[in-house]
Design an enzyme around this catalytic site. Sequence first.
Site, PDB file in Angstrom:
ATOM      1  N   CYS A 112      -4.653   1.942   6.756  1.00  0.00           N
ATOM      2  CA  CYS A 112      -3.336   2.380   7.131  1.00  0.00           C
ATOM      3  C   CYS A 112      -3.526   3.404   8.420  1.00  0.00           C
ATOM      4  O   CYS A 112      -2.560   3.792   8.929  1.00  0.00           O
ATOM      5  CB  CYS A 112      -2.462   2.973   6.080  1.00  0.00           C
ATOM      6  SG  CYS A 112      -2.453   1.843   4.763  1.00  0.00           S
ATOM      7  N   HIS A 236       2.640   7.722   8.520  1.00  0.00           N
ATOM      8  CA  HIS A 236       2.481   6.280   7.785  1.00  0.00           C
ATOM      9  C   HIS A 236       3.508   6.188   6.813  1.00  0.00           C
ATOM     10  O   HIS A 236       3.812   6.932   5.950  1.00  0.00           O
ATOM     11  CB  HIS A 236       1.138   6.341   7.032  1.00  0.00           C
ATOM     12  CG  HIS A 236       0.891   4.909   6.354  1.00  0.00           C
ATOM     13  ND1 HIS A 236       1.336   3.793   6.758  1.00  0.00           N
ATOM     14  CD2 HIS A 236       0.112   4.838   5.289  1.00  0.00           C
ATOM     15  CE1 HIS A 236       0.857   3.158   5.710  1.00  0.00           C
ATOM     16  NE2 HIS A 236       0.221   3.633   4.675  1.00  0.00           N
ATOM     17  N   ASN A 266       5.431  -0.700   2.807  1.00  0.00           N
ATOM     18  CA  ASN A 266       4.169  -0.372   3.423  1.00  0.00           C
ATOM     19  C   ASN A 266       3.639  -1.273   4.212  1.00  0.00           C
ATOM     20  O   ASN A 266       2.937  -2.300   3.422  1.00  0.00           O
ATOM     21  CB  ASN A 266       3.148   0.275   2.417  1.00  0.00           C
ATOM     22  CG  ASN A 266       1.751   0.927   2.752  1.00  0.00           C
ATOM     23  OD1 ASN A 266       1.293   0.613   3.783  1.00  0.00           O
ATOM     24  ND2 ASN A 266       1.034   1.625   1.979  1.00  0.00           N
TER      25      ASN A 266
HETATM   26  N1  ACO Z   1       8.241  -0.398 -11.860  1.00  0.00           N
HETATM   27  C1  ACO Z   1       8.563   0.380 -13.021  1.00  0.00           C
HETATM   28  N2  ACO Z   1       7.613   1.061 -13.463  1.00  0.00           N
HETATM   29  C2  ACO Z   1       6.597   1.244 -12.952  1.00  0.00           C
HETATM   30  C3  ACO Z   1       6.057   0.432 -11.864  1.00  0.00           C
HETATM   31  C4  ACO Z   1       7.198  -0.300 -10.948  1.00  0.00           C
HETATM   32  N3  ACO Z   1       6.866  -1.269 -10.130  1.00  0.00           N
HETATM   33  N4  ACO Z   1       4.844   0.854 -11.608  1.00  0.00           N
HETATM   34  C5  ACO Z   1       4.368   1.718 -12.192  1.00  0.00           C
HETATM   35  N5  ACO Z   1       5.441   2.003 -13.123  1.00  0.00           N
HETATM   36  C6  ACO Z   1       5.402   2.895 -14.443  1.00  0.00           C
HETATM   37  C7  ACO Z   1       3.923   3.190 -14.740  1.00  0.00           C
HETATM   38  O1  ACO Z   1       3.492   2.003 -15.650  1.00  0.00           O
HETATM   39  C8  ACO Z   1       3.889   4.529 -15.457  1.00  0.00           C
HETATM   40  O2  ACO Z   1       4.424   4.228 -16.943  1.00  0.00           O
HETATM   41  P1  ACO Z   1       3.777   5.094 -18.003  1.00  0.00           P
HETATM   42  O3  ACO Z   1       4.392   6.472 -17.745  1.00  0.00           O
HETATM   43  O4  ACO Z   1       4.432   4.514 -19.081  1.00  0.00           O
HETATM   44  O5  ACO Z   1       2.403   4.892 -18.162  1.00  0.00           O
HETATM   45  C9  ACO Z   1       5.426   5.265 -14.728  1.00  0.00           C
HETATM   46  O6  ACO Z   1       5.760   4.049 -14.038  1.00  0.00           O
HETATM   47  C10 ACO Z   1       4.588   6.073 -13.718  1.00  0.00           C
HETATM   48  O7  ACO Z   1       3.462   5.738 -13.094  1.00  0.00           O
HETATM   49  P2  ACO Z   1       2.772   6.685 -11.862  1.00  0.00           P
HETATM   50  O8  ACO Z   1       1.935   5.672 -11.333  1.00  0.00           O
HETATM   51  O9  ACO Z   1       2.733   7.701 -12.569  1.00  0.00           O
HETATM   52  O10 ACO Z   1       4.001   6.755 -10.890  1.00  0.00           O
HETATM   53  P3  ACO Z   1       3.956   7.592  -9.560  1.00  0.00           P
HETATM   54  O11 ACO Z   1       4.988   8.464  -9.621  1.00  0.00           O
HETATM   55  O12 ACO Z   1       2.639   8.185  -9.330  1.00  0.00           O
HETATM   56  O13 ACO Z   1       4.308   6.462  -8.360  1.00  0.00           O
HETATM   57  C11 ACO Z   1       2.949   5.215  -6.750  1.00  0.00           C
HETATM   58  C12 ACO Z   1       3.334   5.569  -8.208  1.00  0.00           C
HETATM   59  C13 ACO Z   1       4.469   4.770  -6.039  1.00  0.00           C
HETATM   60  C14 ACO Z   1       1.984   4.300  -6.531  1.00  0.00           C
HETATM   61  C15 ACO Z   1       2.421   6.513  -6.126  1.00  0.00           C
HETATM   62  O14 ACO Z   1       1.351   6.976  -7.100  1.00  0.00           O
HETATM   63  C16 ACO Z   1       2.098   6.474  -4.678  1.00  0.00           C
HETATM   64  O15 ACO Z   1       2.945   6.029  -4.006  1.00  0.00           O
HETATM   65  N6  ACO Z   1       0.684   6.585  -4.670  1.00  0.00           N
HETATM   66  C17 ACO Z   1       0.338   6.355  -3.157  1.00  0.00           C
HETATM   67  C18 ACO Z   1       0.151   4.897  -2.805  1.00  0.00           C
HETATM   68  C19 ACO Z   1       0.094   4.567  -1.538  1.00  0.00           C
HETATM   69  O16 ACO Z   1       0.384   5.502  -0.609  1.00  0.00           O
HETATM   70  N7  ACO Z   1      -0.993   3.931  -1.326  1.00  0.00           N
HETATM   71  C20 ACO Z   1      -1.432   3.533   0.007  1.00  0.00           C
HETATM   72  C21 ACO Z   1      -2.159   2.122   0.160  1.00  0.00           C
HETATM   73  S1  ACO Z   1      -2.076   1.454   1.744  1.00  0.00           S
HETATM   74  C22 ACO Z   1      -3.488   0.588   1.951  1.00  0.00           C
HETATM   75  O17 ACO Z   1      -4.288   1.359   2.510  1.00  0.00           O
HETATM   76  C23 ACO Z   1      -3.274  -0.732   1.998  1.00  0.00           C
END
Ligand code: ACO
Length: 312
Positions: A112, A236, A266
Amino acid sequence: MAAGVLGIGKFVPERILTNFDLEKMMDTSDEWIRTRTGIEERRIADDQTDTSDMAYFASERAIKNAGLTPKDIDLILVATVTPDQPFPSVACMIQDRLGARGSAAMDISAACAGFMYGMVTAKQFIDSNAYKHVLVVGVEKLSKITNWDDRSTAVLFGDGAAAAVMGPVSEGNGILSFELGADGSGGKNLYQDKEIIKMNGREVFKFAVRQMGESAASVVEKAGLTKEDIDYLIPHQANIRIMEASRERLDIPEEKMIKTIQKYGNTSSSSIPLALADSVENGVIKDGDLIVMVGFGGGLTWGAVTLRWGGK
Ligand code: ACO
């Protein structure tokens, strides 16, 4: 002279996949996706459209908007982590299709932060007078490496492309400062395993919040600017909460942050230039505007640039 953007273009696939569509495909909800990420919908390319096709369409538009022809391009840099195949590069594929034979061409893998790496590399060639016109493309077909059985990643990504022709602009315009960096020890938190994306979301989140803020603040300082000088921040488009953290770090008002995550999700390497192209097309960004762009991604990598728009 300085190195700036002479023309920009974008391409997004027609097909829209909304959060409500995803509700039918997996155990998730529009509410969860919107509040956790800010995403409402994303574009998904069809089977006939690969990464190089999207890169080509965006590039054609960028070259036209720059008032140039493909023959004027000296170097093509394509930032992508989803090339059609490992080689030939997407850069070589679009070079042939555009009719820019003879230009240098290569892909950049910095996830990214890829477009930031591309812009800064282009600047070096332009500043040294080695090349006059560099085509920099950010493009991804992330849908082909998305694990549709993993709700924690599948809801995040989208497909798209944007391209910028960079070249000499008058002093005081173009790239005023930059920062690039990487920490390979964090690679285990975000990677492609066989065919699919694997991510430790929480670790990536923590890293991103810190790094985006630090890099954005650092390039503003390096350019000798203050927060009052900033017209727009383009972070980003990974997650609205991460984007907000970088805005708060710069201490600038909400309306100065460009936001396209709600409609494109994203799109990795493509996310920053897509937001830039959108804002230029919509007349939001105008000549003389000071833009701060900042990205982070798999690697882990990061990059930031301050850019004064215009000056051709
Ligand atoms: N729908 C519903 N529930 C979900 C989903 C979904 N799509 N995904 C996860 N959950 C659940 C999880 O299972 C978890 O449940 P639990 O508490 O019963 O275990 C709960 O939601 C909370 O999950 P977390 O992972 O703690 O949620 P968080 O608030 O951290 O958000 C997210 C997750 C959006 C992925 C966040 O961590 C994030 O944005 N991280 C950075 C991601 C990013 O920017 N990545 C870049 C990649 S780009 C590249 O280089 C290709």
